[in-house]
Enzyme design. Structure first.
Site, PDB file in Angstrom:
ATOM      1  N   HIS A   1      -8.192  -3.149  18.843  1.00  0.00           N
ATOM      2  CA  HIS A   1      -8.006  -2.262  17.683  1.00  0.00           C
ATOM      3  C   HIS A   1      -6.534  -1.998  17.326  1.00  0.00           C
ATOM      4  O   HIS A   1      -6.083  -2.334  16.248  1.00  0.00           O
ATOM      5  CB  HIS A   1      -8.640  -0.883  17.970  1.00  0.00           C
ATOM      6  CG  HIS A   1     -10.105  -0.894  18.242  1.00  0.00           C
ATOM      7  ND1 HIS A   1     -11.068  -1.087  17.284  1.00  0.00           N
ATOM      8  CD2 HIS A   1     -10.784  -0.688  19.404  1.00  0.00           C
ATOM      9  CE1 HIS A   1     -12.263  -1.000  17.817  1.00  0.00           C
ATOM     10  NE2 HIS A   1     -12.128  -0.767  19.099  1.00  0.00           N
TER      11      HIS A   1
HETATM   12  O1  RIB Z   1     -12.016   3.470  17.889  1.00  0.00           O
HETATM   13  C1  RIB Z   1     -10.925   2.743  18.404  1.00  0.00           C
HETATM   14  C2  RIB Z   1      -9.821   3.658  18.785  1.00  0.00           C
HETATM   15  O2  RIB Z   1     -10.259   4.510  19.830  1.00  0.00           O
HETATM   16  C3  RIB Z   1      -8.591   2.911  19.351  1.00  0.00           C
HETATM   17  O3  RIB Z   1      -7.418   3.613  19.029  1.00  0.00           O
HETATM   18  C4  RIB Z   1      -8.826   2.932  20.828  1.00  0.00           C
HETATM   19  O4  RIB Z   1      -7.605   2.940  21.572  1.00  0.00           O
HETATM   20  C5  RIB Z   1      -9.517   4.253  21.013  1.00  0.00           C
HETATM   21  O5  RIB Z   1      -8.510   5.241  21.097  1.00  0.00           O
END
Ligand code: RIB
Ligand code: CA
Length: 316
Positions: free
Chosen positions: A244
């Site tokens: 992500h």
């Molecule tokens: O949903 C994904 C997010 O949540 C990313 O930032 C991951 O690191 C978690 O924090």
């Protein structure tokens, strides 16, 4: 050569966060990382700070200041995610306990200080965690809204659904009131939702390519990312887990590998059913201001090549 772009990264490290700030460090001609600010999120504030220290010490980049911020959301209890990231948030590879400590100063105050001290329109915040610190900084000094160049945030979703509830993605779900403040602030926002990051998977082939670089820190991240992908890849029957947070940095480095659309985004804060939902007006039906540059697709091969290339360069 143009001056590197100045950024502050607000983070709650699990491995995808750490890869984000390490690829920024691996891109000194394009980005200058002024500071890291930590917040309670995936794990506690204390643990996110320890993980940030561990990652910087692993690559010998301990000169970057780390400022600790909020240990919980503005109005709600903190919801961590041990089921995804393990109790420490850094499961899968034992990194030594950090030797260093966070710098003194409360993260929201330091964000205000950096933005007010630097030229207008010269600082970008990359927000890859619940938005509590950013909202607190905006509340403490509303003038930063007109001085910030941009907020690039990983969070939310349009039609992908949520990853915490059917409606909400984690970073927005944890502190929806903070997200509402940020999206209503008037700061130029680029939002990278699950619709985009779920196409950026840590597949076996990509992790083997990363490991083949052969340095100790790449070996460590091979194992950390291998653990980090288990929960999502099993839940969604994917051949890898979404990487992500580095999308925020990849966007600053190579915006051309993304597809974007200007939309209105509003945050659901009143209903428990849709708490933290990012309501994306894709067809412009509300007539509300287009407050968000939303990245809805990416070239995942080009993204992962960039991540591997710049992560390999992160060592000091
Ligand atoms: O949903 C994904 C997010 O949540 C990313 O930032 C991951 O690191 C978690 O924090
Ligand atoms: Ca994160």
């Amino acid at each position: 050569m143009t001056k590197p772009r100045s950024i502050i990264i607000d983070t709650d490290p699990s491995p995808d966060d750490a890869v984000a700030f390490l690829i920024a460090l691996g891109s000194p001609n394009e980005l200058e990382l002024l500071a890291l600010t930590t917040v309670g999120g995936n794990v506690s504030l204390e643990q996110t700070t320890i993980n940030t220290l561990k990652a910087l010490e692993l690559v010998g980049r301990t000169q970057i200041p780390i400022y600790m911020g909020a240990d919980r959301p503005l109005k709600r209890e903190l919801i961590t995610a041990p089921e995804v990231h393990g109790n420490t948030g850094f499961e899968g590879y034992d990194l030594p306990e950090p030797k260093g400590k966070a710098a003194s100063g409360f993260a929201p105050d330091k964000i205000v200080e950096l933005v007010m001290q630097n030229e207008p329109n010269s600082i970008t915040i990359c927000a890859i965690a619940p938005l509590t610190n950013i909202a607190l900084a905006l509340q403490k000094q509303p003038k930063i809204a007109k001085r910030l160049q941009e907020i690039v945030l990983m969070g939310g979703s349009r039609s992908e659904g949520g990853n915490v509830t059917p409606a909400a993605e984690y970073n927005i779900y944890v502190d929806p009131e903070a997200a509402e403040i940020v999206f209503n602030s008037g700061v130029p926002i680029t939002m990278i939702p699950l619709d985009c990051t779920h196409k950026a998977l840590s597949t076996d082939a990509r992790l083997e390519k990363l490991r083949a670089i052969g340095t100790p820190h790449m070996e460590a991240f091979y194992h950390l990312l291998k653990f980090n992908r288990i929960f999502d890849s099993e839940k969604m029957s994917l051949d890898g887990g979404p990487l992500h947070d580095p999308t925020t940095i990849a966007y600053l480095l190579k915006p051309e590998i993304f597809k974007a659309k200007k939309v209105n985004v509003t945050i659901s804060t009143k209903s428990e059913l849709t708490r933290g939902m990012t309501v994306v007006d894709w067809w412009g039906q509300t007539g509300l201001p287009l407050n968000t540059n939303m990245l809805y697709d990416l070239d995942s091969e080009a993204y992962y090549d960039l991540v591997i290339e710049r992560l390999a360069l992160a060592t000091g």
